[in-house]
Design a protein around this motif. Structure first.
Motif, PDB file in Angstrom:
ATOM      1  N   VAL A  27     -19.000 -15.781 -12.429  1.00 44.58           N
ATOM      2  CA  VAL A  27     -17.590 -16.163 -12.449  1.00 44.58           C
ATOM      3  C   VAL A  27     -16.937 -15.309 -13.525  1.00 44.58           C
ATOM      4  O   VAL A  27     -17.352 -15.309 -14.673  1.00 44.58           O
ATOM      5  CB  VAL A  27     -17.408 -17.659 -12.757  1.00 44.58           C
ATOM      6  CG1 VAL A  27     -15.925 -18.009 -12.841  1.00 44.58           C
ATOM      7  CG2 VAL A  27     -18.091 -18.499 -11.702  1.00 44.58           C
ATOM      8  N   VAL A  28     -15.902 -14.567 -13.128  1.00 45.13           N
ATOM      9  CA  VAL A  28     -15.204 -13.648 -14.013  1.00 45.13           C
ATOM     10  C   VAL A  28     -13.751 -14.079 -14.100  1.00 45.13           C
ATOM     11  O   VAL A  28     -13.136 -14.394 -13.078  1.00 45.13           O
ATOM     12  CB  VAL A  28     -15.293 -12.202 -13.470  1.00 45.13           C
ATOM     13  CG1 VAL A  28     -14.523 -11.251 -14.339  1.00 45.13           C
ATOM     14  CG2 VAL A  28     -16.726 -11.771 -13.354  1.00 45.13           C
ATOM     15  N   ARG A  29     -13.207 -14.145 -15.312  1.00 45.65           N
ATOM     16  CA  ARG A  29     -11.790 -14.466 -15.484  1.00 45.65           C
ATOM     17  C   ARG A  29     -11.027 -13.160 -15.646  1.00 45.65           C
ATOM     18  O   ARG A  29     -11.357 -12.332 -16.488  1.00 45.65           O
ATOM     19  CB  ARG A  29     -11.582 -15.352 -16.698  1.00 45.65           C
ATOM     20  CG  ARG A  29     -10.096 -15.678 -16.885  1.00 45.65           C
ATOM     21  CD  ARG A  29      -9.872 -16.777 -17.856  1.00 45.65           C
ATOM     22  NE  ARG A  29     -10.391 -18.006 -17.244  1.00 45.65           N
ATOM     23  CZ  ARG A  29     -10.810 -19.033 -17.942  1.00 45.65           C
ATOM     24  NH1 ARG A  29     -10.795 -19.008 -19.231  1.00 45.65           N
ATOM     25  NH2 ARG A  29     -11.263 -20.107 -17.345  1.00 45.65           N
ATOM     26  N   PHE A  30      -9.983 -12.989 -14.822  1.00 47.89           N
ATOM     27  CA  PHE A  30      -9.177 -11.779 -14.851  1.00 47.89           C
ATOM     28  C   PHE A  30      -7.728 -12.164 -14.597  1.00 47.89           C
ATOM     29  O   PHE A  30      -7.403 -12.688 -13.530  1.00 47.89           O
ATOM     30  CB  PHE A  30      -9.671 -10.788 -13.787  1.00 47.89           C
ATOM     31  CG  PHE A  30      -8.928  -9.491 -13.770  1.00 47.89           C
ATOM     32  CD1 PHE A  30      -9.084  -8.580 -14.796  1.00 47.89           C
ATOM     33  CD2 PHE A  30      -8.079  -9.181 -12.728  1.00 47.89           C
ATOM     34  CE1 PHE A  30      -8.406  -7.374 -14.780  1.00 47.89           C
ATOM     35  CE2 PHE A  30      -7.399  -7.988 -12.702  1.00 47.89           C
ATOM     36  CZ  PHE A  30      -7.563  -7.078 -13.726  1.00 47.89           C
ATOM     37  N   HIS A  31      -6.852 -11.960 -15.578  1.00 48.85           N
ATOM     38  CA  HIS A  31      -5.414 -12.254 -15.475  1.00 48.85           C
ATOM     39  C   HIS A  31      -5.160 -13.656 -14.926  1.00 48.85           C
ATOM     40  O   HIS A  31      -4.519 -13.842 -13.887  1.00 48.85           O
ATOM     41  CB  HIS A  31      -4.708 -11.217 -14.604  1.00 48.85           C
ATOM     42  CG  HIS A  31      -4.626  -9.879 -15.249  1.00 48.85           C
ATOM     43  ND1 HIS A  31      -3.899  -9.626 -16.391  1.00 48.85           N
ATOM     44  CD2 HIS A  31      -5.195  -8.691 -14.911  1.00 48.85           C
ATOM     45  CE1 HIS A  31      -4.011  -8.366 -16.722  1.00 48.85           C
ATOM     46  NE2 HIS A  31      -4.810  -7.759 -15.849  1.00 48.85           N
ATOM     47  N   ASP A  32      -5.683 -14.665 -15.602  1.00 54.42           N
ATOM     48  CA  ASP A  32      -5.486 -16.077 -15.255  1.00 54.42           C
ATOM     49  C   ASP A  32      -5.992 -16.440 -13.862  1.00 54.42           C
ATOM     50  O   ASP A  32      -5.474 -17.336 -13.214  1.00 54.42           O
ATOM     51  CB  ASP A  32      -4.014 -16.476 -15.397  1.00 54.42           C
ATOM     52  CG  ASP A  32      -3.544 -16.374 -16.832  1.00 54.42           C
ATOM     53  OD1 ASP A  32      -4.373 -16.598 -17.735  1.00 54.42           O
ATOM     54  OD2 ASP A  32      -2.353 -16.066 -17.048  1.00 54.42           O
ATOM     55  N   ARG A  33      -7.000 -15.718 -13.401  1.00 55.17           N
ATOM     56  CA  ARG A  33      -7.660 -16.036 -12.130  1.00 55.17           C
ATOM     57  C   ARG A  33      -9.158 -16.041 -12.394  1.00 55.17           C
ATOM     58  O   ARG A  33      -9.657 -15.250 -13.182  1.00 55.17           O
ATOM     59  CB  ARG A  33      -7.364 -14.988 -11.041  1.00 55.17           C
ATOM     60  CG  ARG A  33      -5.903 -14.773 -10.731  1.00 55.17           C
ATOM     61  CD  ARG A  33      -5.279 -15.903  -9.999  1.00 55.17           C
ATOM     62  NE  ARG A  33      -5.825 -16.011  -8.658  1.00 55.17           N
ATOM     63  CZ  ARG A  33      -5.575 -17.026  -7.854  1.00 55.17           C
ATOM     64  NH1 ARG A  33      -4.788 -17.984  -8.246  1.00 55.17           N
ATOM     65  NH2 ARG A  33      -6.096 -17.084  -6.670  1.00 55.17           N
ATOM     66  N   GLU A  34      -9.880 -16.937 -11.754  1.00 58.84           N
ATOM     67  CA  GLU A  34     -11.334 -16.935 -11.818  1.00 58.84           C
ATOM     68  C   GLU A  34     -11.858 -16.431 -10.489  1.00 58.84           C
ATOM     69  O   GLU A  34     -11.489 -16.948  -9.433  1.00 58.84           O
ATOM     70  CB  GLU A  34     -11.875 -18.325 -12.130  1.00 58.84           C
ATOM     71  CG  GLU A  34     -11.656 -18.698 -13.576  1.00 58.84           C
ATOM     72  CD  GLU A  34     -12.334 -19.986 -13.962  1.00 58.84           C
ATOM     73  OE1 GLU A  34     -12.874 -20.678 -13.084  1.00 58.84           O
ATOM     74  OE2 GLU A  34     -12.319 -20.295 -15.162  1.00 58.84           O
ATOM     75  N   ILE A  35     -12.686 -15.416 -10.545  1.00 57.58           N
ATOM     76  CA  ILE A  35     -13.191 -14.744  -9.356  1.00 57.58           C
ATOM     77  C   ILE A  35     -14.699 -14.948  -9.296  1.00 57.58           C
ATOM     78  O   ILE A  35     -15.402 -14.665 -10.267  1.00 57.58           O
ATOM     79  CB  ILE A  35     -12.845 -13.239  -9.383  1.00 57.58           C
ATOM     80  CG1 ILE A  35     -11.335 -13.063  -9.539  1.00 57.58           C
ATOM     81  CG2 ILE A  35     -13.343 -12.552  -8.133  1.00 57.58           C
ATOM     82  CD1 ILE A  35     -10.923 -11.659  -9.886  1.00 57.58           C
ATOM     83  N   LEU A  36     -15.194 -15.452  -8.152  1.00 57.15           N
ATOM     84  CA  LEU A  36     -16.622 -15.630  -7.932  1.00 57.15           C
ATOM     85  C   LEU A  36     -17.162 -14.354  -7.314  1.00 57.15           C
ATOM     86  O   LEU A  36     -16.679 -13.905  -6.272  1.00 57.15           O
ATOM     87  CB  LEU A  36     -16.887 -16.828  -7.016  1.00 57.15           C
ATOM     88  CG  LEU A  36     -18.344 -17.115  -6.679  1.00 57.15           C
ATOM     89  CD1 LEU A  36     -19.118 -17.487  -7.941  1.00 57.15           C
ATOM     90  CD2 LEU A  36     -18.437 -18.211  -5.645  1.00 57.15           C
ATOM     91  N   ILE A  37     -18.168 -13.769  -7.961  1.00 55.46           N
ATOM     92  CA  ILE A  37     -18.721 -12.487  -7.524  1.00 55.46           C
ATOM     93  C   ILE A  37     -20.207 -12.666  -7.259  1.00 55.46           C
ATOM     94  O   ILE A  37     -20.921 -13.272  -8.054  1.00 55.46           O
ATOM     95  CB  ILE A  37     -18.514 -11.414  -8.607  1.00 55.46           C
ATOM     96  CG1 ILE A  37     -17.024 -11.165  -8.798  1.00 55.46           C
ATOM     97  CG2 ILE A  37     -19.223 -10.122  -8.242  1.00 55.46           C
ATOM     98  CD1 ILE A  37     -16.712 -10.232  -9.925  1.00 55.46           C
ATOM     99  N   GLY A  38     -20.679 -12.124  -6.150  1.00 60.19           N
ATOM    100  CA  GLY A  38     -22.106 -12.063  -5.856  1.00 60.19           C
ATOM    101  C   GLY A  38     -22.604 -10.679  -6.224  1.00 60.19           C
ATOM    102  O   GLY A  38     -22.046  -9.679  -5.780  1.00 60.19           O
ATOM    103  N   ALA A  39     -23.645 -10.620  -7.039  1.00 61.66           N
ATOM    104  CA  ALA A  39     -24.194  -9.338  -7.473  1.00 61.66           C
ATOM    105  C   ALA A  39     -25.634  -9.234  -6.993  1.00 61.66           C
ATOM    106  O   ALA A  39     -26.444 -10.123  -7.224  1.00 61.66           O
ATOM    107  CB  ALA A  39     -24.140  -9.223  -8.991  1.00 61.66           C
ATOM    108  N   SER A  40     -25.925  -8.144  -6.297  1.00 56.99           N
ATOM    109  CA  SER A  40     -27.284  -7.896  -5.835  1.00 56.99           C
ATOM    110  C   SER A  40     -27.622  -6.438  -6.115  1.00 56.99           C
ATOM    111  O   SER A  40     -26.813  -5.695  -6.666  1.00 56.99           O
ATOM    112  CB  SER A  40     -27.399  -8.192  -4.338  1.00 56.99           C
ATOM    113  OG  SER A  40     -26.659  -7.253  -3.599  1.00 56.99           O
TER     114      SER A  40
END
Length: 101
Positions: free
Chosen positions: A59-72
């Motif tokens: 979970v990454v916070r960027f400009h008042d948004r939380e973005i769920l990222i899958g990393a493989s």
């Protein structure tokens, strides 16, 4: 045989010191890359979770948004996005809210 033991006695502590130093360096650089205490940065890592070997959710916070990222091993995929949560912990209920027995 004595030559071998002398080399072992000299090189084994040197190898241990190199391993210890590389671990300390990795820890220091990892803290800098993740952005610990990164106030004032636009991008901040909120949380990570290991799903399977080689597969991680972040979970990454960027400009008042939380973005769920899958990393493989194959790369990164954006899985979802939501408004940023308030970081203040929820307040404990008071006696008046809970009700006295």
């Amino acid at each position: 045989m004595a030559d071998y033991l002398l080399r072992l006695a000299l090189l084994l502590p040197l190898l241990g010191a190199l391993v210890w130093g590389s671990l300390r360096l990795t820890r220091a650089l990892q803290g800098r890359l993740v952005g610990v205490g990164g106030e004032g940065r636009a991008l901040r890592l909120v949380e990570t979770s290991l799903v399977a070997p080689g597969l991680r959710l972040a979970v990454v916070r960027f400009h008042d948004r939380e973005i769920l990222i899958g990393a493989s091993r194959g790369g990164l995929v954006r899985l979802g996005e939501a408004p940023a949560r308030n970081e203040a912990p929820p307040a404990a209920p008071t006696v008046a809210e809970v009700g006295a027995p």
